[in-house]
Design an enzyme around this catalytic site. Structure first.
Site, short mmCIF file in Angstrom:
data_model
loop_
_atom_site.label_atom_id
_atom_site.label_comp_id
_atom_site.label_asym_id
_atom_site.label_seq_id
_atom_site.Cartn_x
_atom_site.Cartn_y
_atom_site.Cartn_z
CB SER A 132 7.63 6.57 -5.78
OG SER A 132 7.13 6.73 -4.46
CB ALA B 277 7.73 -0.91 -3.74
CG HIS B 278 6.10 2.40 -0.44
ND1 HIS B 278 6.96 1.76 0.43
CD2 HIS B 278 6.80 3.45 -0.92
CE1 HIS B 278 8.10 2.40 0.48
NE2 HIS B 278 8.03 3.43 -0.33
CG ASN B 279 3.55 5.97 -2.39
OD1 ASN B 279 4.20 5.66 -1.39
ND2 ASN B 279 2.45 6.68 -2.31
CE LYS C 48 -0.67 0.07 5.04
NZ LYS C 48 -1.69 0.01 6.09
#
Length: 193
Positions: free
Chosen positions: A141, A121-123, A100
């Site tokens: 990201s 991974a996140h973002n 998340k």
């Protein structure tokens, strides 16, 4: 919904969705005709659209491992308060992990297909019809444009942009942005003319 699966009381699951055995479904939304195979874990604050397929062993909505290091070397993890949004017609292979977001959401765009053993991974934000084959890893990201292809064993460094229609060849390590419709291969990845 298989009787061995644990479903959060506030989860919103379409009557036409299928939940296999031994799943753990948090406070999330699962759209119509979506199939969740056995042994899938979906954390809170995840929204999965219609006509999706999530294969066995996949975990969606975990915290990413975003950390800062103190002066004494101790790692301090920062909180992840975002979620995961998966659009319609997405397929996610077996034993994948999708983290998340920290403040905003991790997003998987409509029609995207992710093979087994992948880590998002996140973002991260994946556009429409992104194709990712087995064992690829996207750090935090990363943004992937529409119709991009990322092949097996690719690693993409954090905060990189993969352009629309770009191709990243098998086993490549991406350390820089890749423009639209270019093919990059190698370690580190370079443009193939």
């Amino acid at each position: 919904i298989h009787p061995t699966s644990a479903i959060h009381a506030s989860a919103i699951i379409s009557d036409t969705a299928f939940i296999g055995s031994n799943c753990s479904i948090g406070n999330c939304v699962i759209g119509e005709n979506t199939v969740i195979y056995s042994n899938v874990i979906i954390y809170d604050n995840v929204k999965i659209g219609a006509n999706c397929i999530i294969h066995s062993g996949t975990v969606i909505g975990t915290d990413g491992l975003g950390c800062e290091r103190k002066d004494d070397g101790t790692l301090v993890k920062f909180p992840h308060q975002g979620g995961v949004r998966i659009a319609d017609n997405v397929e996610i292979g077996a034993n994948c992990q999708i983290a998340k977001g920290v403040f905003s959401d991790t997003i998987i765009g409509e029609g995207s297909k992710i093979n087994g053993l992948c880590f998002i991974a996140h973002n991260c934000i994946l556009g429409k019809n992104v194709w990712i084959t087995g064992s690829a890893m996207l750090a935090g990201s990363v943004i992937v444009g529409d119709n991009a292809n990322i092949f097996s064993g690719v690693i993409i460094r954090e905060q990189r942009l993969i352009g629309n229609g770009a191709i990243v060849g098998m086993g490549s390590v991406v350390t820089t942005n890749i423009p639209d419709r270019e093919t990059w291969i190698g370690v580190p990845a370079k443009r193939r003319k």
